[in-house]
Design an enzyme around this catalytic site. Sequence first.
Site: not given
Length: 314
Positions: A146, A149-150, A153, A191, A276
Amino acid sequence: MTPKKTLRNLITGGAGFLGSHLVDRLMKTEQEVICLDNYFTGRKENVNQWIGHPRFELIRHDVTVPIQLEVDRIWHLACPASPVHYQFNPIKTAKTSFLGTYNMLGLARRVGARLLLASTSEVYGDPEIHPQPESYKGSVNTIGIRSCYDEGKRIAETLCFDYQRMHSTEIRVMRIFNTFGPRMLFDDGRVVSNFIAQALQGKPLTIYGDGSQTRSFCYVDDLIEGMIRLMNGEHTGPMNIGNPREFTIKELADLIRQRINPELGLVQKSLPADDPMQRKPVINLAKKELNWEPKISLEEGLELTIEWFESLIK
Ligand code: NAD
Ligand code: UDP
């Protein structure tokens, strides 16, 4: 008296899920809108209704490449948001976050535009503090699946504040928590859209892990209202915008099954790395500075979203 200036808005990622809803909102004012997108996860159909309108322009462009435009406001949303899509080419995702934000800040500086960055709750990583206020500095893996992306940003936020300190560029940094609604892609991978698409096809819902992890889901109209208030207000952020009502993923699956087909089963899949375990925004800052809080419940938002997905397959 000088005539009131019509603002010219650039929306990067404007053909995507959130971007196209923002296009709709701004086109309902008297403002001009330039929608820029490379169509990685966005679609022309999302903005079809505005093509040919005298206040609307559509540009196919990749934000990793600089562009020169005369604009007053930059809403910088370009970046895939679903884990499935941002992990498809993680190096490109990191480039989009870093180079894309760098290019847009350069443009903002040159033309004196105000830039709003669509940042994310992912800057908090897998949080050790719950719920998450803006002051929490986060717990992010720098080398996981991830991280493109994390960390992308996080550096994008850093760039914004360095442009503000060095060049007095006007910035607004918005930390968006899970948002859903019409125009999410059928195969988006997130989701809410996954569960609705599966349920409408009579398939079992895929629960990753044991479904006890939590998210707090905001309906798109509430989110866009918060985004517009942040851009128009005086506070630079970073500011959390999201719905603080928290649900387990299993509870979400039950709500969607209940509405579409209570007979549907659940199928358990492995939990992706670094997923998370809990997430819920503290939104006191948005309440105080923007007089904003979400108005649409998860149940109401799901109804509108399901109706939209149903209209696609009729
Ligand atoms: P999305 O994938 O529907 O939209 C992203 C848009 O950016 C797409 O139209 C895509 O084609 C475009 N894009 C991607 N890379 C590009 C590039 N290099 N150049 C030009 N265009 C590019 O996702 P979304 O949910 O609408 O998210 C919009 C923004 O909000 C993203 O920056 C995302 O990180 C942020 N965000 C969204 C959520 C959410 O729950 N929806 C949560 C947190 C942050
Ligand atoms: N998830 C799930 N089934 C799916 C898709 C996602 O159980 O079909 C889980 C996922 O593991 C995560 C949560 O739902 O814990 C939210 O995932 P999403 O991809 O929507 O967003 P993010 O993880 O970026 O918050």
